[in-house]
Design a protein around this motif. Structure first.
Motif, PDB file in Angstrom:
ATOM      1  N   UNK A 427       3.667 -41.493 -20.721  1.00  0.00           N
ATOM      2  CA  UNK A 427       5.064 -41.878 -20.845  1.00  0.00           C
ATOM      3  C   UNK A 427       5.941 -40.665 -20.552  1.00  0.00           C
ATOM      4  N   UNK A 428       7.141 -40.942 -20.056  1.00  0.00           N
ATOM      5  CA  UNK A 428       8.005 -39.868 -19.609  1.00  0.00           C
ATOM      6  C   UNK A 428       7.806 -39.620 -18.129  1.00  0.00           C
ATOM      7  N   UNK A 429       8.480 -38.587 -17.602  1.00  0.00           N
ATOM      8  CA  UNK A 429       8.382 -38.307 -16.165  1.00  0.00           C
ATOM      9  C   UNK A 429       7.663 -36.989 -15.885  1.00  0.00           C
ATOM     10  N   UNK A 430       6.803 -36.585 -16.798  1.00  0.00           N
ATOM     11  CA  UNK A 430       6.016 -35.364 -16.570  1.00  0.00           C
ATOM     12  C   UNK A 430       4.637 -35.520 -17.206  1.00  0.00           C
ATOM     13  N   UNK A 431       3.623 -35.076 -16.452  1.00  0.00           N
ATOM     14  CA  UNK A 431       2.257 -35.124 -16.962  1.00  0.00           C
ATOM     15  C   UNK A 431       1.490 -33.946 -16.378  1.00  0.00           C
ATOM     16  N   UNK A 432       0.723 -33.271 -17.220  1.00  0.00           N
ATOM     17  CA  UNK A 432      -0.090 -32.142 -16.779  1.00  0.00           C
ATOM     18  C   UNK A 432      -1.559 -32.535 -16.861  1.00  0.00           C
ATOM     19  N   UNK A 433      -2.227 -32.418 -15.715  1.00  0.00           N
ATOM     20  CA  UNK A 433      -3.657 -32.752 -15.647  1.00  0.00           C
ATOM     21  C   UNK A 433      -4.420 -31.474 -15.309  1.00  0.00           C
ATOM     22  N   UNK A 434      -5.414 -31.170 -16.103  1.00  0.00           N
ATOM     23  CA  UNK A 434      -6.168 -29.928 -15.923  1.00  0.00           C
ATOM     24  C   UNK A 434      -7.652 -30.245 -15.805  1.00  0.00           C
ATOM     25  N   UNK A 435      -8.296 -29.597 -14.812  1.00  0.00           N
ATOM     26  CA  UNK A 435      -9.714 -29.873 -14.568  1.00  0.00           C
ATOM     27  C   UNK A 435     -10.362 -28.704 -13.848  1.00  0.00           C
ATOM     28  N   UNK A 436     -11.617 -28.451 -14.171  1.00  0.00           N
ATOM     29  CA  UNK A 436     -12.389 -27.444 -13.445  1.00  0.00           C
ATOM     30  C   UNK A 436     -13.043 -28.095 -12.233  1.00  0.00           C
ATOM     31  N   UNK A 437     -12.793 -27.525 -11.060  1.00  0.00           N
ATOM     32  CA  UNK A 437     -13.342 -28.062  -9.821  1.00  0.00           C
ATOM     33  C   UNK A 437     -14.380 -27.110  -9.237  1.00  0.00           C
ATOM     34  N   UNK A 438     -15.641 -27.522  -9.192  1.00  0.00           N
ATOM     35  CA  UNK A 438     -16.630 -26.738  -8.453  1.00  0.00           C
ATOM     36  C   UNK A 438     -16.227 -26.637  -6.985  1.00  0.00           C
ATOM     37  N   UNK A 439     -16.790 -25.673  -6.276  1.00  0.00           N
ATOM     38  CA  UNK A 439     -16.422 -25.473  -4.888  1.00  0.00           C
ATOM     39  C   UNK A 439     -16.610 -26.757  -4.085  1.00  0.00           C
ATOM     40  N   UNK A 440     -15.635 -27.054  -3.247  1.00  0.00           N
ATOM     41  CA  UNK A 440     -15.600 -28.195  -2.333  1.00  0.00           C
ATOM     42  C   UNK A 440     -15.370 -29.547  -3.020  1.00  0.00           C
ATOM     43  N   UNK A 441     -15.046 -29.541  -4.288  1.00  0.00           N
ATOM     44  CA  UNK A 441     -14.718 -30.781  -4.982  1.00  0.00           C
ATOM     45  C   UNK A 441     -13.292 -31.220  -4.627  1.00  0.00           C
ATOM     46  N   UNK A 442     -13.094 -32.529  -4.516  1.00  0.00           N
ATOM     47  CA  UNK A 442     -11.779 -33.086  -4.180  1.00  0.00           C
ATOM     48  C   UNK A 442     -11.432 -34.210  -5.152  1.00  0.00           C
ATOM     49  N   UNK A 443     -10.152 -34.310  -5.452  1.00  0.00           N
ATOM     50  CA  UNK A 443      -9.661 -35.385  -6.320  1.00  0.00           C
ATOM     51  C   UNK A 443      -8.480 -36.091  -5.657  1.00  0.00           C
TER      52      UNK A 443
END
Length: 450
Positions: A427-443
């Protein structure tokens, strides 16, 4: 840490066609493609929304029509024949191939000229003995596909490219695989052909010459050019996305320097290449079909979308070692590289590119929205296969629904083919998403207002 800040309220233009390709789908004209996906990649072409397919080197591949397809020599085999007589032309296989491309909802980017000739004897890459007549032959090819001449079509083919890689070999080479004449001869040839075709078709885009990337040659070409140049096409292969991204700026600067400020810059051959020797190419061909190839694709498309480039065309969708999109044996099977183009299309269909700031090496991000939906791609690409994972912090601002926003998270890695891994409502107009990405990973992050 790689910090990504997205402001959906700040539009920075349109999402450009960075997921175009060389060559079209493998399918059967006149049949519905549902039910025989084991022999076609048409469904996948449609799903990825491939915007354009360039018809270069099509005549290497049997389902497209082999040596009877696309190339000027294939369509007009007897150069001494009457240029105005429909009987002088053989359009059959090319007609079929053009319809295959259109079945995917993809537009044709037509290369006028000939495929590369690696053989000991050259045929179609030799300079035409009459430049004006060659231009008139091309005029009739264009009329066949856009004006219905000779029982033809009324296709929406905007881009007509004159030749391919005339700069590949120097004038004194004894193995000229793309242009058999001198540099000076090519300059004259382009002038005659482009001037004639633009005069006949002022509403179409006439350009070229698809240089292999030698910018000194390209500068000489531009410095003397007096003929029309609606688009300047060029090629480059690399193993670091930044090398391609930096070259995009150099080409644009070169065009502007010589007054071609309205000329489109189109990079219409690119792929992952570590090195051009046998060992380097073997490694490259293996990696382009794996996750590393996908991450390289997405990183390159990201930099080119943010840079002064008008179109990007992957080489090659034709089943070959250069194809990192589809399996060579089971053409209906999508490889990891395909999903990078599919991901980009999720932004392309939204239309409006949004401001993104990325701080940190080897992190790449793009964002787009259309008012009710938005999307972000995130990619950790590093040419070092042993690179450590990087933590991404994506701060998404300026997008929220009154009843909340649904966030879907899709993962592309060795074990997931753009699989939905999580669904969040915020809810609201801001969201922080945090994740560890191994090399060459895509989201891929997809947002929708409730």
């Amino acid at each position: 840490m790689i910090n990504v800040s997205v402001n959906f309220n700040e539009a920075i233009g349109v999402v450009k066609p960075m997921h175009a390709v060389n060559n079209g789908p493998v399918c059967r004209v006149g049949e519905q493609y549902q039910g025989w996906n084991d022999t076609s990649n048409l469904n996948a072409f449609v799903a990825a929304g491939i915007p354009y397919a360039r018809t270069h080197d099509s005549s290497f591949y049997a389902p497209y029509g082999l040596e009877h397809t696309v190339d000027v020599l294939a369509i007009f085999p007897d150069f001494d024949a009457d240029v105005n007589d429909p009987a002088s032309y053989d359009f059959v296989c090319t007609d079929n191939y053009m319809q295959m491309i259109e079945m995917a909802g993809t537009k044709v980017f037509y290369r006028l000229g000939h495929r590369i000739e690696q053989e000991v004897k050259k045929y179609g890459t030799l300079p035409p003995k009459d430049f004006q007549k060659w231009a008139e032959i091309c005029e009739h090819i264009i009329r066949h596909y856009t004006e219905g001449w000779a029982d033809g079509f009324h296709m929406d083919i905007q881009y007509w490219e004159i030749w391919n890689e005339p700069d590949l070999t120097p004038d004194d080479s004894d193995n000229k695989r793309t242009w058999g004449g001198t540099k000076a001869q090519f300059f004259e040839f382009y002038h005659v052909a482009a001037t004639h075709l633009k005069a006949k078709f002022p509403h179409l885009k006439i350009g070229g010459p698809a240089i292999c990337g030698k910018l000194d040659w390209g500068e000489e070409f531009l410095a003397q050019l007096k003929a029309p140049l609606d688009f300047f096409s060029w090629h480059t292969y690399a193993h670091e996305a930044e090398k391609i991204g930096n070259k995009v700026y150099r080409v644009r600067e070169l065009l502007d320097k010589y007054g071609f400020t309205e000329t489109e810059s189109i990079l219409n051959e690119w792929n992952y290449v570590l090195a051009w020797d046998k060992q380097g190419l073997r490694y490259s061909h293996r990696k382009k079909i794996e996750l590393k190839g996908a991450a390289f694709n997405l990183a390159t498309m990201t930099l080119c979308q943010h840079g002064p480039l008008d179109m990007l065309m992957y080489y090659d969708a034709r089943p070959t070692t250069w194809n990192g999109l589809f399996d060579h044996i089971d053409i209906s099977k999508c490889l990891k590289g395909y999903y990078a183009l599919y991901m980009f299309n999720q932004l392309y269909r939204l239309g409006t590119s949004c401001k993104v700031s990325t701080v940190g090496e080897h992190g790449y991000a793009i964002a787009a929205q259309n008012g009710n939906e938005a999307a972000v791609t995130l990619c950790h690409y590093d040419d070092d296969d042993n690179a450590a994972p990087r933590t991404f912090s994506a701060d998404l601002c300026g997008f929220g629904g009154e009843q909340g926003t649904e966030l879907e998270i899709y993962l592309l890695d060795d074990d997931h083919d753009l699989t939905l891994t999580d669904k969040i409502t915020f809810f609201g107009d801001r969201f922080v998403w945090e994740k560890e990405l191994p090399v060459n990973t895509c989201y891929l992050l997809k947002l929708k207002k409730k």
